[in-house]
Design a protein around this motif. Sequence first.
Motif, short mmCIF file in Angstrom:
data_model
loop_
_atom_site.label_atom_id
_atom_site.label_comp_id
_atom_site.label_asym_id
_atom_site.label_seq_id
_atom_site.Cartn_x
_atom_site.Cartn_y
_atom_site.Cartn_z
N ASN A 158 -2.69 -8.59 5.72
CA ASN A 158 -4.18 -8.66 5.14
C ASN A 158 -5.08 -8.22 6.20
OD1 ASN A 158 -3.92 -11.13 3.24
ND2 ASN A 158 -2.35 -11.65 5.01
N ASN A 159 -5.07 -6.84 6.15
CA ASN A 159 -5.97 -5.90 6.79
C ASN A 159 -6.25 -4.70 5.79
OD1 ASN A 159 -6.62 -6.51 9.91
ND2 ASN A 159 -4.24 -7.01 9.71
N LEU A 160 -6.79 -3.71 6.54
CA LEU A 160 -7.18 -2.43 5.62
C LEU A 160 -6.26 -1.23 6.44
CD1 LEU A 160 -10.99 -3.06 5.73
CD2 LEU A 160 -9.54 -3.84 3.87
N LEU A 161 -5.23 -1.46 6.47
CA LEU A 161 -4.46 -0.44 7.30
C LEU A 161 -3.78 0.48 6.02
CD1 LEU A 161 -2.34 -2.61 9.64
CD2 LEU A 161 -4.32 -1.09 10.16
N SER A 162 -3.57 1.78 6.33
CA SER A 162 -3.00 2.86 5.48
C SER A 162 -2.17 3.57 6.15
CB SER A 162 -4.70 3.58 4.78
OG SER A 162 -4.87 4.17 6.00
N GLY A 163 -1.51 4.57 5.33
CA GLY A 163 -0.48 5.87 5.71
C GLY A 163 0.85 4.86 5.98
N LEU A 202 -3.43 -2.23 1.25
CA LEU A 202 -3.40 -1.62 -0.09
C LEU A 202 -2.99 -0.08 0.38
CD1 LEU A 202 -5.97 -2.86 -2.25
CD2 LEU A 202 -3.59 -3.63 -2.19
N GLY A 203 -3.17 0.36 1.33
CA GLY A 203 -3.02 1.85 1.71
C GLY A 203 -1.70 2.22 2.41
N LEU A 204 -0.65 1.08 2.71
CA LEU A 204 0.27 1.35 3.37
C LEU A 204 1.50 1.74 2.49
CD1 LEU A 204 0.60 -1.57 6.16
CD2 LEU A 204 0.21 0.86 6.64
N CYS A 205 2.47 2.45 3.17
CA CYS A 205 3.76 2.94 2.24
C CYS A 205 5.00 3.06 3.20
CB CYS A 205 3.40 4.12 1.48
SG CYS A 205 3.20 5.54 2.53
N GLY A 206 6.18 3.21 2.60
CA GLY A 206 7.46 3.27 3.37
C GLY A 206 8.07 1.84 3.72
N PHE A 207 9.27 1.85 4.33
CA PHE A 207 10.10 0.77 4.77
C PHE A 207 9.23 -0.23 5.52
CE2 PHE A 207 12.89 -1.47 7.60
CZ PHE A 207 14.04 -1.96 6.85
N PRO A 208 9.43 -1.38 5.21
CA PRO A 208 10.35 -2.20 4.27
C PRO A 208 9.46 -2.45 3.11
CG PRO A 208 9.39 -3.59 5.65
CD PRO A 208 8.62 -2.45 6.10
N SER A 246 -1.25 10.90 -3.66
CA SER A 246 -1.80 10.52 -4.59
C SER A 246 -2.15 9.15 -4.75
CB SER A 246 -0.80 10.88 -6.16
OG SER A 246 0.14 9.82 -6.00
N SER A 247 -1.44 8.16 -4.06
CA SER A 247 -1.92 6.83 -4.02
C SER A 247 -3.20 6.74 -3.15
CB SER A 247 -0.71 6.12 -3.44
OG SER A 247 0.34 5.98 -4.30
N THR A 248 -3.38 7.49 -2.09
CA THR A 248 -4.44 7.42 -1.37
C THR A 248 -5.62 8.04 -1.98
OG1 THR A 248 -3.15 7.72 0.76
CG2 THR A 248 -5.32 8.30 0.78
N THR A 249 -5.52 9.10 -2.83
CA THR A 249 -6.46 9.56 -3.45
C THR A 249 -6.97 8.70 -4.69
OG1 THR A 249 -5.75 11.83 -3.27
CG2 THR A 249 -7.29 11.56 -5.18
N THR A 250 -6.10 8.07 -5.26
CA THR A 250 -6.38 6.83 -6.26
C THR A 250 -7.32 5.90 -5.65
OG1 THR A 250 -4.27 7.49 -7.67
CG2 THR A 250 -5.61 5.41 -8.06
#
Length: 535
Positions: A432-437, A458-464, A474-478
């Motif tokens: 529940n933050n605005l973190l990305s990458g 909404l901007g995070l990706c990767g494990f887990p 592309s997700s970041t651009t979107t």
Amino acid sequence: MEHLDLSYNAFSGPIPDSLPNLRVLELSNNGFHGTIPHSLSRLQKLQDLYLYRNNLTGGIPEELGNLTNIEALYLSRNRLVGSLPPSFARMQQLSFFAIDSNYINGSIPLEIFSNCTWLNWFDVSNNMLTGSIPPLISNWTNLHYLALFNNTFTGAIPWEIGNLAQVYLEVDMSQNLFTGKIPLNICNATLEYLAISDNHLEGELPGCLWGLKGLVYMDLSRNTFSGKIAPSDTPNNDSDLLALDLSNNNFSGYFPVVLRNLSRLEFLNLGYNRISGEIPSWIGESFSHLMILQLRSNMFHGSIPWQLSQLPKLQLLDLAENNFTGSIPDSRHYIDIDWKGREHPFKDISLLATGIDLSNNSLSGEIPSELTNLRGIQSLNISRNFLQGNIPNGIGNLTHLESLDLSWNKLSGHIPHSISNLMSLEWLNLSNNLLSGEIPTGNQLRTLDDPSIYANNLGLCGFPLKISCSNHSSSTTTLEGAKEHHQELETLWLYCSVTAGAVFGVWLWFGALFFCNAWRLAFFCRIDAMQQKLM
């Protein structure tokens, strides 16, 4: 043989009882089982009997009351049942009596209060005893230690308890069913230790408690005390208190000024009350020995005072669930504190050595980078605030950190890769933050595989998470496009709202003139008058 000591072995079986000349029998810390033999009552010369920490069962023999010369009787930490025999009242030389940690029930016989006047140590804690404590307790004028905790005693604390002991007295009546108020007469006793927590006591605290010389520990937590902790007219006397726990009551008012005189205080817990106002600025100069400060779940407001930086020994700070605002204090002063035998220069809030909980407040601003200098911290919780900015890059310096909760804020940017250096981390929540990458991996982070740790970023990706970072750009651009589109929609709605308001206002005005003859006539008359004046 007069003295037999077989303690701290692994003996088992029944207790021997065939040594009639014994004065001291020590059989503690063994594996003796079965019942206490009735024949022990034949040891008429016995003065000290130690049977604690065995596996003895059954009731206490009535015949033990025949040991009229006994001075010390220790039956603690067995599995004894039944009640205390009234015959124990014949042990008029009894000085040390301990039967704690058994299953003894019933009430304490009145005869013991009447006749055992030499009692110095009386411990019946951790049993199932009932009944009230009679005024006859005033007969125990030699008492130094009274332990009644974890039973089901009822009634009021007797007024006569103030007549006990001419030297320092330790009283622990916690975890019972005592009711009523603390008697004023209790201040007549030379108390060193007072614990009456986990009862049903009520009313205001006697002001005399704050002037007791020699009192070093006071725990009145988990009752229903109310009113101010100390009235404004309470004498400001110096105190010897080292530990004070008033948590889980109904105290109100402001941070009590009387605490300013507790210059030796090491532990202070005022949590779970209804205390309001701000933390006073004098807290830094008054509590130079304070190691634990807990003000959790009150109604404190205002900013967190930077004077907390003047507490050089503070190890645990719990200010959660209040109404604090402003930012977390940044560095103002360097203070050297001793952590694990070595000197470290820390700044302000970062000197807090083992735990910080500032959650559930209204704090704003960024996380101070000075927090990452606190190499000994084990728990950090600043969740449920309005903190912004990035997670400090030096978060990986907190190598002893076991629990980190930054959830429910407005933190943005990438999660620092240094977070993977936290080898002791067992609990993590960045949701529940605005973190990305991309979420850092490696070391201890591989074991923290619960996706909810990073949920609602909404901007995070990767494990887990199940979001692959191969599509991250592309997700970041979107995501950025969605934000721009959202801003465009907000601008469009603003223009539409202004236009609609203007049109509605114009038609409302002219519509009134059109349908209301009197208004229309008054309007045109006003126009004619203005024209005449201009002419």
